[in-house]
Design an enzyme around this catalytic site. Structure first.
Site, PDB file in Angstrom:
ATOM      1  N   LYS A 102     -25.737 -81.579 -42.416  1.00 23.86           N
ATOM      2  CA  LYS A 102     -24.552 -81.006 -41.791  1.00 23.86           C
ATOM      3  C   LYS A 102     -23.577 -82.145 -41.483  1.00 23.86           C
ATOM      4  CE  LYS A 102     -22.581 -78.962 -37.741  1.00 23.86           C
ATOM      5  NZ  LYS A 102     -22.712 -78.850 -36.281  1.00 23.86           N
ATOM      6  N   GLY A 163     -19.535 -76.438 -27.431  1.00 22.54           N
ATOM      7  CA  GLY A 163     -20.081 -76.352 -26.088  1.00 22.54           C
ATOM      8  C   GLY A 163     -19.233 -75.594 -25.090  1.00 22.54           C
ATOM      9  N   ALA A 189     -20.043 -73.542 -33.412  1.00 20.87           N
ATOM     10  CA  ALA A 189     -19.439 -73.986 -32.148  1.00 20.87           C
ATOM     11  C   ALA A 189     -18.624 -72.892 -31.485  1.00 20.87           C
ATOM     12  CB  ALA A 189     -18.555 -75.221 -32.331  1.00 20.87           C
ATOM     13  N   GLY A 190     -18.806 -72.764 -30.171  1.00 23.73           N
ATOM     14  CA  GLY A 190     -17.991 -71.877 -29.364  1.00 23.73           C
ATOM     15  C   GLY A 190     -18.651 -70.595 -28.918  1.00 23.73           C
ATOM     16  N   ASN A 211     -26.115 -74.083 -30.334  1.00 24.69           N
ATOM     17  CA  ASN A 211     -27.049 -74.883 -29.557  1.00 24.69           C
ATOM     18  C   ASN A 211     -26.854 -74.642 -28.068  1.00 24.69           C
ATOM     19  OD1 ASN A 211     -27.904 -78.461 -29.367  1.00 24.69           O
ATOM     20  ND2 ASN A 211     -28.921 -76.701 -28.541  1.00 24.69           N
ATOM     21  N   THR A 212     -25.667 -75.002 -27.545  1.00 26.46           N
ATOM     22  CA  THR A 212     -25.437 -74.919 -26.111  1.00 26.46           C
ATOM     23  C   THR A 212     -25.583 -73.506 -25.575  1.00 26.46           C
ATOM     24  OG1 THR A 212     -23.866 -76.748 -26.352  1.00 26.46           O
ATOM     25  CG2 THR A 212     -23.850 -75.578 -24.266  1.00 26.46           C
TER      26      THR A 212
END
Length: 260
Positions: A102, A163, A189-190, A211-212
């Site tokens: 990635k 995040g 993301a987001g 992830n977050t």
């Protein structure tokens, strides 16, 4: 059945949810949340995570073994094309010739928005070097198409800053990217909660990386399970085709043929 499979760089996966391996309190939580998510592709930040380069530290691969998961090394923390290319080559050495990576080249430490010029530069080098690249980028349809044309295996536009948990901020750009693509498009993301994941999949995304949203939840294992269900439900809703939106009400039960 092919509608239920995600194909990236010639390999098929049952799950359309990809998860990160960072930000958990320990490797036990990492393992449990990863298992609950049903994910088969796990991202690993090579510059921040030990996958064998530090023999005296805990090894992430003990929690997410390569025999069970596809490890996706990423270039998180790289701010130049040169650093990103170097990190990918190091990952290939550590993982015995593994070519799926990635790519992300960041342009700003506060927003973590991608440097798209540097990303394009790095992508060209890595494709020529034989890597299969899943690439993090902005939600710009022009840049997304250029990355596809370079030869990236998948394009991963952000839904919102990394995040942030803000959800899909610009669904129309994401939709345009999807409509013009000939490679898998995965939101990266987001995403903040399960409804965000469902919305992304209902737009027609091929998958989601997060992830977050999982690791930062009060109960990461339970959130991982929720995200698994949301991705599956969103995909099914996309395939089913939603009803058209109407300005006014439409009776659920027709009145034709009634007696009064």
């Amino acid at each position: 059945m092919s509608d239920n499979l995600l194909t990236i760089a010639g390999k098929t996966y049952q799950s359309r949810l990809l998860v990160g391996s960072g930000k958990y309190k320990d490797l036990t939580e990492t393992r449990e949340a990863t298992e609950a998510s049903g994910a088969e592709i796990i991202t690993v930040a090579i510059r921040r995570t030990n996958i064998g380069q530090n023999p005296d530290e805990e090894n992430l691969l003990d929690a997410v073994p390569p025999e069970k998961y596809t490890i996706l090394p990423n270039t998180a923390g790289c701010y130049t094309a040169e650093d990103a290319v170097r990190t990918c080559r190091m990952a290939r050495e550590l993982l015995d010739g593994h070519n799926l990576v990635k790519l992300e080249v960041l342009g700003d430490q506060k927003t973590l928005y991608p440097d798209t010029v540097a990303t394009l530069e790095a992508a060209k080098i890595l494709v020529k070097d034989g890597f299969d690249i899943m690439v993090y980028t902005s939600d710009d349809p022009i840049i997304a198409k250029q990355l596809e044309e370079i030869g990236c295996a998948a394009v991963m536009p952000l839904a919102a800053p990394i995040g942030s948990g803000l959800g899909i901020r610009n669904p129309y750009n994401i939709l345009t990217i999807i409509e013009n693509a000939n490679v898998p498009i995965l939101v990266d993301a987001g995403v903040g909660t399960a409804s965000d994941a469902a919305i992304a999949m209902e737009l027609g995304c091929d998958g989601i990386l997060m992830n977050t949203a999982i690791a930062g939840a009060k109960n990461p294992v339970l959130m991982a399970s929720a995200m698994k269900k949301a991705v599956e439900a969103g995909r099914e809703a996309f395939l089913a085709g939603r009803m058209p939106r109407k300005r006014f009400a439409s009776a659920s039960s027709p009145i034709d043929g009634t007696f009064f």
